[in-house]
Write an enzyme that holds these catalytic residues in place. Sequence first.
Site, short mmCIF file in Angstrom:
data_model
loop_
_atom_site.label_atom_id
_atom_site.label_comp_id
_atom_site.label_asym_id
_atom_site.label_seq_id
_atom_site.Cartn_x
_atom_site.Cartn_y
_atom_site.Cartn_z
N GLU A 186 0.84 -1.21 0.00
CA GLU A 186 0.00 0.00 0.00
C GLU A 186 0.86 1.25 0.00
OE1 GLU A 186 -4.07 -1.11 2.46
OE2 GLU A 186 -2.37 -0.27 3.54
N CYS A 187 0.74 2.08 -0.99
CA CYS A 187 1.39 3.39 -1.08
C CYS A 187 2.90 3.27 -0.91
CB CYS A 187 0.78 4.35 -0.06
SG CYS A 187 1.10 6.09 -0.45
N GLY A 188 3.43 3.40 0.31
CA GLY A 188 4.86 3.20 0.51
C GLY A 188 5.28 1.81 0.08
N THR A 195 -0.90 -0.71 -4.47
CA THR A 195 -1.91 0.34 -4.64
C THR A 195 -1.46 1.63 -3.95
OG1 THR A 195 -3.18 0.06 -2.60
CG2 THR A 195 -3.64 -1.48 -4.39
#
Length: 432
Positions: free
Chosen positions: A313-315, A414
């Site tokens: 997720e993201c990072g 994501t």
Amino acid sequence: MNGFIIAGTASGVGKTVATLAVIRALEAVGQTVQPAKAGPDFIDPSHHAATAGQPSRTLDTWLQGEDGMRRNYYRGTGDVCVVEGVMGLYDGEQSSTARVADVLDLPVVLVVDASAGMESVAATALGFREYALQIGGDIDVAGILAQRAHGGRHERGVREALPDELEYFGRIPPISGLKIPDRHLGLQMGEENSVERDALDKAAEHVRTNRLLDIAREPSRPSLHRPNPARNRRVAVARDKAFRFIYPAVLERLRARSEVVTFAPTAGDELPDCDGVYLPGGYPELHAEQLADAPSLSTLSERASDGLPIFGECGGLMALAESLITTSEQTYSMAGVLPADVRMHERYQALDHVELRGCSTTLGANRGRTIRGHEFHYSSADVASDASFAFDVVRGTGIDGEHDGLTEFETVGTYCHVHAASGAFDAFIDSL
């Protein structure tokens, strides 16, 4: 568990400092405090945890739904729950502080900047109370905490100006040591730079704890939720200074359904033996050099090509990409699992509640199923022309405005952070 909400007239009014002072004040009179945060934030809750000594619960109707939010509230433990609001009381299209207060039926303590006013402070508070009636809401603005208020004549002026229906819950004096340093994604994390304990204790002396405990009340009980059964699976979760954005409820769900083992890529940890990997969000850009040399990222690349399920997720998405380019134009090699180059920017690239629809059956959701989350990032991803995506964006920005969930092998990355109530982590465990 009884509780109340500390809301603000606007962003930047000092809700976080006021919340921390209230936590310390309640602890000083023997109360065990369960902190919570309205909205999808990770940073303010880290300061709650540093002060209260236990994780802060996330309360967001968009992420969790009404029953899911009630259940998350009741998973907390303590004598009293102190909920910090998000932005101003009525701000937020999808899950405002007022919405959280309405669903949980909790009273609101309004933080008002009193640094340059007395009667006007009362007028502001009364306006916030009356506005709920104008919009047909049932928001109980019980009174105020006067932020940056001096004692003596200033404090008396504020108290005397308040109408009978608004309680005075004390003040946060303008003293040094109460400021939280910030950076591009907001305030620094609580474990990095917490508010000075002596300053908080000094501010807490001016909080009227007996009045706060008098108004606190218990939300209605949520409907029962039957958890999915545990599976004999082992999930490796990255937890270090680069991967720190994770909701307590996510860890709780993963631990309820699998064995969880943590590892710290920036500390040189090897990837543990596991059936799946979860890389939460955080600050990879601040630790890119360490990540580029991390043995666990090299192992992730090898294991991903062998079909190991990996959810980032993201990072986590950033770490799974081929490269990470910082704002100083330094390029660092990442795990190289996902076909994208990630670049950091000076301004944020997306900030919103998000809704995604599965366009294939993959980690996190089946085809056609929607999940909700939120996004807040300063990076963008330049993806390969033949890249595949797991999700269509219904609401939000995602990776390219139309898609999110860049996928390769059994790996999905994501920009969307999802809560355990979304069902995404149950789908992840079921796929292992």
